[in-house]
Design a protein around this motif. Structure first.
Motif, PDB file in Angstrom:
ATOM      1  N   THR A 163     113.286  -3.033 -23.140  1.00 17.17           N
ATOM      2  CA  THR A 163     114.318  -2.650 -22.174  1.00 17.17           C
ATOM      3  C   THR A 163     115.684  -3.189 -22.582  1.00 17.17           C
ATOM      4  O   THR A 163     116.705  -2.520 -22.388  1.00 17.17           O
ATOM      5  CB  THR A 163     113.967  -3.164 -20.763  1.00 17.17           C
ATOM      6  N   ILE A 164     115.714  -4.391 -23.141  1.00 16.87           N
ATOM      7  CA  ILE A 164     116.984  -4.987 -23.562  1.00 16.87           C
ATOM      8  C   ILE A 164     117.585  -4.222 -24.731  1.00 16.87           C
ATOM      9  O   ILE A 164     118.793  -3.960 -24.783  1.00 16.87           O
ATOM     10  CB  ILE A 164     116.782  -6.469 -23.936  1.00 16.87           C
ATOM     11  N   GLU A 165     116.727  -3.839 -25.684  1.00 17.94           N
ATOM     12  CA  GLU A 165     117.189  -3.179 -26.902  1.00 17.94           C
ATOM     13  C   GLU A 165     117.261  -1.658 -26.768  1.00 17.94           C
ATOM     14  O   GLU A 165     117.685  -0.973 -27.694  1.00 17.94           O
ATOM     15  CB  GLU A 165     116.264  -3.563 -28.060  1.00 17.94           C
ATOM     16  N   HIS A 166     116.818  -1.122 -25.623  1.00 19.28           N
ATOM     17  CA  HIS A 166     116.865   0.322 -25.364  1.00 19.28           C
ATOM     18  C   HIS A 166     116.171   1.128 -26.473  1.00 19.28           C
ATOM     19  O   HIS A 166     116.668   2.183 -26.885  1.00 19.28           O
ATOM     20  CB  HIS A 166     118.314   0.802 -25.215  1.00 19.28           C
ATOM     21  N   ASN A 167     115.029   0.637 -26.936  1.00 15.34           N
ATOM     22  CA  ASN A 167     114.335   1.338 -28.030  1.00 15.34           C
ATOM     23  C   ASN A 167     112.928   1.747 -27.633  1.00 15.34           C
ATOM     24  O   ASN A 167     111.998   1.670 -28.412  1.00 15.34           O
ATOM     25  CB  ASN A 167     114.299   0.447 -29.284  1.00 15.34           C
ATOM     26  N   GLY A 168     112.783   2.188 -26.380  1.00 12.82           N
ATOM     27  CA  GLY A 168     111.479   2.630 -25.902  1.00 12.82           C
ATOM     28  C   GLY A 168     111.155   4.036 -26.357  1.00 12.82           C
ATOM     29  O   GLY A 168     111.833   4.622 -27.213  1.00 12.82           O
ATOM     30  N   ALA A 169     110.113   4.595 -25.769  1.00 13.12           N
ATOM     31  CA  ALA A 169     109.645   5.922 -26.156  1.00 13.12           C
ATOM     32  C   ALA A 169     110.581   7.012 -25.634  1.00 13.12           C
ATOM     33  O   ALA A 169     111.310   6.818 -24.662  1.00 13.12           O
ATOM     34  CB  ALA A 169     108.240   6.147 -25.613  1.00 13.12           C
ATOM     35  N   GLU A 170     110.551   8.164 -26.285  1.00 16.70           N
ATOM     36  CA  GLU A 170     111.210   9.366 -25.771  1.00 16.70           C
ATOM     37  C   GLU A 170     110.350   9.858 -24.615  1.00 16.70           C
ATOM     38  O   GLU A 170     109.171  10.176 -24.797  1.00 16.70           O
ATOM     39  CB  GLU A 170     111.298  10.422 -26.869  1.00 16.70           C
ATOM     40  N   VAL A 171     110.923   9.897 -23.411  1.00 15.84           N
ATOM     41  CA  VAL A 171     110.124  10.168 -22.213  1.00 15.84           C
ATOM     42  C   VAL A 171     110.383  11.567 -21.687  1.00 15.84           C
ATOM     43  O   VAL A 171     111.533  11.970 -21.499  1.00 15.84           O
ATOM     44  CB  VAL A 171     110.437   9.127 -21.111  1.00 15.84           C
ATOM     45  N   GLY A 172     109.287  12.299 -21.467  1.00 14.51           N
ATOM     46  CA  GLY A 172     109.361  13.563 -20.752  1.00 14.51           C
ATOM     47  C   GLY A 172     109.057  13.308 -19.288  1.00 14.51           C
ATOM     48  O   GLY A 172     108.109  12.580 -18.971  1.00 14.51           O
ATOM     49  N   PHE A 173     109.865  13.871 -18.382  1.00 18.66           N
ATOM     50  CA  PHE A 173     109.698  13.603 -16.951  1.00 18.66           C
ATOM     51  C   PHE A 173     109.475  14.920 -16.215  1.00 18.66           C
ATOM     52  O   PHE A 173     110.343  15.799 -16.206  1.00 18.66           O
ATOM     53  CB  PHE A 173     110.926  12.884 -16.399  1.00 18.66           C
ATOM     54  N   ILE A 174     108.302  15.061 -15.607  1.00 22.46           N
ATOM     55  CA  ILE A 174     107.970  16.256 -14.829  1.00 22.46           C
ATOM     56  C   ILE A 174     108.115  15.917 -13.356  1.00 22.46           C
ATOM     57  O   ILE A 174     107.493  14.969 -12.859  1.00 22.46           O
ATOM     58  CB  ILE A 174     106.534  16.725 -15.133  1.00 22.46           C
ATOM     59  N   THR A 175     108.955  16.690 -12.645  1.00 19.24           N
ATOM     60  CA  THR A 175     109.231  16.370 -11.250  1.00 19.24           C
ATOM     61  C   THR A 175     109.285  17.633 -10.404  1.00 19.24           C
ATOM     62  O   THR A 175     109.106  18.758 -10.919  1.00 19.24           O
ATOM     63  CB  THR A 175     110.546  15.572 -11.127  1.00 19.24           C
ATOM     64  N   SER A 176     109.537  17.463  -9.125  1.00 27.03           N
ATOM     65  CA  SER A 176     109.588  18.592  -8.192  1.00 27.03           C
ATOM     66  C   SER A 176     110.872  19.385  -8.387  1.00 27.03           C
ATOM     67  O   SER A 176     111.939  18.822  -8.650  1.00 27.03           O
ATOM     68  CB  SER A 176     109.523  18.081  -6.747  1.00 27.03           C
ATOM     69  N   LYS A 177     110.765  20.696  -8.231  1.00 25.05           N
ATOM     70  CA  LYS A 177     111.933  21.556  -8.375  1.00 25.05           C
ATOM     71  C   LYS A 177     112.994  21.148  -7.357  1.00 25.05           C
ATOM     72  O   LYS A 177     112.722  20.940  -6.179  1.00 25.05           O
ATOM     73  CB  LYS A 177     111.529  23.018  -8.179  1.00 25.05           C
ATOM     74  N   GLY A 178     114.226  21.023  -7.842  1.00 20.26           N
ATOM     75  CA  GLY A 178     115.323  20.605  -6.980  1.00 20.26           C
ATOM     76  C   GLY A 178     115.651  19.131  -7.076  1.00 20.26           C
ATOM     77  O   GLY A 178     116.650  18.686  -6.515  1.00 20.26           O
ATOM     78  N   PHE A 179     114.822  18.354  -7.809  1.00 22.06           N
ATOM     79  CA  PHE A 179     115.029  16.915  -7.868  1.00 22.06           C
ATOM     80  C   PHE A 179     115.099  16.402  -9.311  1.00 22.06           C
ATOM     81  O   PHE A 179     114.820  15.249  -9.577  1.00 22.06           O
ATOM     82  CB  PHE A 179     113.908  16.196  -7.104  1.00 22.06           C
ATOM     83  N   ARG A 180     115.528  17.274 -10.191  1.00 17.29           N
ATOM     84  CA  ARG A 180     115.598  16.919 -11.615  1.00 17.29           C
ATOM     85  C   ARG A 180     116.550  15.763 -11.885  1.00 17.29           C
ATOM     86  O   ARG A 180     116.318  14.951 -12.787  1.00 17.29           O
ATOM     87  CB  ARG A 180     116.051  18.162 -12.401  1.00 17.29           C
ATOM     88  N   ASP A 181     117.604  15.669 -11.105  1.00 19.93           N
ATOM     89  CA  ASP A 181     118.656  14.684 -11.408  1.00 19.93           C
ATOM     90  C   ASP A 181     118.616  13.431 -10.553  1.00 19.93           C
ATOM     91  O   ASP A 181     119.583  12.661 -10.534  1.00 19.93           O
ATOM     92  CB  ASP A 181     120.034  15.343 -11.279  1.00 19.93           C
ATOM     93  N   ILE A 182     117.512  13.196  -9.858  1.00 18.30           N
ATOM     94  CA  ILE A 182     117.393  11.959  -9.071  1.00 18.30           C
ATOM     95  C   ILE A 182     117.588  10.733  -9.961  1.00 18.30           C
ATOM     96  O   ILE A 182     118.278   9.770  -9.596  1.00 18.30           O
ATOM     97  CB  ILE A 182     116.017  11.893  -8.374  1.00 18.30           C
ATOM     98  N   LEU A 183     117.009  10.742 -11.163  1.00 14.95           N
ATOM     99  CA  LEU A 183     117.137   9.589 -12.057  1.00 14.95           C
ATOM    100  C   LEU A 183     118.576   9.371 -12.489  1.00 14.95           C
ATOM    101  O   LEU A 183     118.964   8.250 -12.810  1.00 14.95           O
ATOM    102  CB  LEU A 183     116.247   9.778 -13.299  1.00 14.95           C
ATOM    103  N   HIS A 184     119.379  10.414 -12.538  1.00 15.74           N
ATOM    104  CA  HIS A 184     120.792  10.278 -12.924  1.00 15.74           C
ATOM    105  C   HIS A 184     121.649   9.844 -11.738  1.00 15.74           C
ATOM    106  O   HIS A 184     122.518   8.973 -11.868  1.00 15.74           O
ATOM    107  CB  HIS A 184     121.308  11.612 -13.462  1.00 15.74           C
ATOM    108  N   ILE A 185     121.366  10.408 -10.569  1.00 13.46           N
ATOM    109  CA  ILE A 185     122.183  10.116  -9.389  1.00 13.46           C
ATOM    110  C   ILE A 185     121.947   8.697  -8.903  1.00 13.46           C
ATOM    111  O   ILE A 185     122.875   7.974  -8.544  1.00 13.46           O
ATOM    112  CB  ILE A 185     121.864  11.126  -8.266  1.00 13.46           C
ATOM    113  N   GLY A 186     120.671   8.271  -8.886  1.00 15.31           N
ATOM    114  CA  GLY A 186     120.351   6.935  -8.396  1.00 15.31           C
ATOM    115  C   GLY A 186     120.697   6.800  -6.928  1.00 15.31           C
ATOM    116  O   GLY A 186     120.445   7.695  -6.120  1.00 15.31           O
TER     117      GLY A 186
END
Length: 690
Positions: free
Chosen positions: A71-94
């Motif tokens: 987490t400190i070095e920001h070198n984790g896995a490339e993550v695919g995120f499957i979510t409910s339609k209409g809520f794609r940007d929850i992770l961006h909005i916070g």
């Protein structure tokens, strides 16, 4: 029976071995390219030191920073995120919170370093209806398969799944996981209903995304370590300490690595608390100073605190996982001192680590560090570092500080070294105050406990800066975190949101709460049974997480023995009011109170490491412990010819007057002029002003 605690830090890997012959301590340099290499080598070496067969080891308890470093070095896995339609940007909005309310120039970590890039966040048709959890819109399985086709094309193999209201009904998430594994059999899949089965979509989505981000590398490390231990001929059970202070299995941590983000620091808090109790001290400020960072926590009344969910932030991302309340800053022996573009004098958070390490290590490092400052000031003797196992080169320390700090500032090398120490001490003192004073605790009622390899160098200075009562130095400061790994219990936590207005709750609502508690307890029992824990040794703590109606976050309140009832719900409400007043200074006695989440902690007691009383001191202990004396510069700038004492020859009851430097293999204690150290019954030392 033999047990080993292994704590991996950024610079050194610390080990403690408990066996019939006694307790043994050891340190080896961490292998940053693969932490498991140093772990296995250290285990074999400490077995040789104790002269026991490694096949006698039954349990290895491990504290790791592998997930933290990702987490400190920001070198984790490339993550695919499957979510409910209409809520794609929850992770961006916070939560639309500004990290710094009054700054025009700030970073938004969840946007600048997203756990899942927007192109990899794919929304599918599905909907669960609150508050009952009924399926309003069935999940479109074809859309999930289409998302998998995109991930396969992009080479994305770590998939997080987070649907709205899945904490009420997880059927869609579980079916989506099955589809992902059909389409991408080697995928690492995390679903929010298993990682964080609680209300609040942003925090839940962020937590499951973090699990997917750190999961593949963490799982690979843990499985690799397990295989290396087995291949080395060590038949021990491998356990990992979690952020909440409990230990779990390799399998459990590999599936849910979000629970070990603070694995390493947790062991230090537990080890410190254990020694404080032996010293008869209930209130301590713990400062674990290693080579890379300092971990700071406040323990009041003999109990460590679990962070409030609103504060469980890791590298700027919300993580709804239980964690011991501690703060970590980049301040350690390897912290690099430098002048910024404006000529400002800074120390940390960049660290030289173990490779190349401080300049004095003579491994190619050229930048001055806190360790180099200690060497220049005559506090760290070049021929005695780690008992002489790692000889230092004082000339390289002098050169690094002279060229990078002293000459550019036009000051002496000694003043530059003192400046490095003062800056890093002030950085740490600010964090100590934020973890104590800002939480309503008065440091004057607390003993400051410095540990880690570098901790006792800074103990008295930090105590003065924060006005702590005195300083308590553990028996083996550099190994305290590893000792804590042998002083904790098996622990599994399960949560589920079950929103209930406690004022109006009828029997049906109370039955629903108790049914959730029983279900969560059954889940914990499955895990304890898999560890072969007898029923008589299993324990279950049920916690109600409660808030005022409309409040942002909850407080933890113990559930009454026997469960919630119409008769005792008033007691739970009253307990919440009292806890709210204790935490915030006020309570709303006439406000609506809601039970939000039920948490069940399933535990099994494990035999804790017990220190034996130290041998009784004799009148000539100080004389017998004398090694040699050398000139040493202290924080006030004065220089003294200072004796070096062997700590191993100081018995219980012995007192030592400063200035003195007390040396042991894993750490060194600085006792300035005007201070006295008293050796206590179990080997810790209490430092007070004379």
């Amino acid at each position: 029976m033999a047990r080993i605690g292994v704590d991996v830090g950024g610079t050194n890997t610390d080990l403690v071995l408990e066996c019939d012959k006694g307790t043994f301590f050891h340190k080896v340099p961490s292998t940053t390219q693969d932490q498991s290499i140093a772990v296995v080598e250290g285990i074999e070496q400490i077995c040789n030191i104790a002269e026991i067969d490694k096949k006698q080891i039954e349990v290895i308890s491990h504290g790791t920073t592998v997930a933290t470093n990702i987490t400190i070095e920001h070198n984790g896995a490339e993550v695919g995120f499957i979510t409910s339609k209409g809520f794609r940007d929850i992770l961006h909005i916070g939560r639309h919170k500004r990290p710094h309310n009054f700054s025009l120039h700030f970073d938004v970590p969840w946007q600048s370093h997203p756990l899942s890039k927007r192109r990899n966040r794919i929304a599918v048709t599905e909907r669960i209806r609150p508050p009952t959890g009924e399926v309003e819109v069935p999940m479109n399985e074809a859309e999930v398969r289409a998302a998998c086709a995109i991930y396969k094309k992009r080479g994305v193999k770590s998939i997080a799944i987070g649907f709205m209201f899945s904490f009420l009904n997880d059927s869609h998430e579980k079916r989506a996981r099955d589809i992902v594994l059909e389409e991408i059999p080697d995928a690492y899949v995390s679903i929010s209903s298993e990682v964080a089965n609680v209300i609040r979509e942003y925090e839940r989505f962020s937590t499951v995304a973090m699990n997917a981000f750190v999961g593949p590398q963490s799982s690979l490390y843990l499985r690799n370590l397990e295989a290396k231990v087995k291949n080395a001929g060590i038949p021990a059970k491998l356990r990992v300490i979690q952020s909440n202070g409990g230990i779990s299995t390799i399998d459990g941590c590999a599936k849910k690595p979000v629970g070990i983000l603070m694995s390493g620091p947790a062991g230090g808090v537990i080890g410190a608390l254990s020694e404080a109790r032996l010293a008869g001290t209930e209130n301590i400020l713990t400062v674990d100073i290693g080579g890379t960072s300092a971990d700071i926590s406040t323990i009041a009344n003999g109990q460590f605190r679990i962070k409030n969910p609103r504060d469980t932030i890791v590298s700027g991302h919300a993580v709804m996982a239980p964690m011991i309340d501690l703060e970590t800053i980049g301040a350690g022996g390897g912290s690099i001192a430098y002048l910024d573009a404006a000529g400002g004098f800074n120390v940390g958070p960049r660290s030289a680590g173990s490779q190349p390490g401080p300049a004095c290590y003579n491994r190619g490092g050229t930048e001055p560090t806190v360790t180099d400052a200690q060497v220049v000031l005559g506090r760290m003797d070049a021929d005695k570092f780690l008992g002489g196992d790692l000889p230092l080169d004082p000339e390289l320390s002098h050169k690094a500080i002279k060229e990078k700090i002293a000459d550019p500032l036009g000051i002496s090398v000694t003043d530059a070294a003192l400046g490095i120490i003062k800056i890093v001490n002030n950085n740490m003192s600010l964090t100590i105050r934020s973890n104590s004073v800002a939480r309503g605790y008065d440091p004057r009622d607390f003993s400051l406990m410095p540990f880690g390899g570098a901790g006792p160098f800074h103990g008295t200075a930090l105590a003065e800066l924060v006005s702590a009562r005195d300083v308590l130095v553990p028996l083996a400061p550099g190994i305290t975190a590893a000792m804590g790994l042998l002083g904790t219990d098996l622990q599994y936590e399960h949560t589920r949101s079950v929103i209930t207005n406690l004022f109006s709750a009828d029997q049906a609502a109370i039955d629903k709460v108790n049914a959730v508690s029983a279900d969560l307890s059954a889940m914990g029992k499955v895990l304890l049974d898999s560890d072969d824990i007898p029923n008589a040794e299993q324990a279950y703590e049920v916690i109600a997480e409660i808030r005022y109606h409309g409040q942002g976050f909850e407080l933890r309140i113990p559930m009454p023995t026997g469960g919630l009832s119409l008769e005792n719900k008033a007691e739970v409400i009253d307990a919440f009011h009292k806890q709210h007043k204790a935490d915030y200074g006020y309570a709303f006695d006439d406000a609506l109170v809601e039970l939000y989440t039920v948490r069940v902690i399933a535990t099994a007691k494990v035999r804790h490491h017990a220190l034996d009383p130290l041998f009784k001191g004799k009148p000539d202990d100080v004389e017998n412990a004398f090694m040699y004396e050398r000139e040493t510069v202290f924080d006030d700038g004065t220089s003294h010819i200072t004796p070096r004492l062997d700590r191993g020859k100081l018995g219980a009851g012995t007192t030592v007057d400063g200035p003195t430097i007390i040396i042991q293999h894993n750490s060194t204690t600085l006792l300035p002029p005007g201070y006295t150290a008293e050796v206590l019954d179990y080997g810790s030392m209490r430092l007070t002003k004379s």
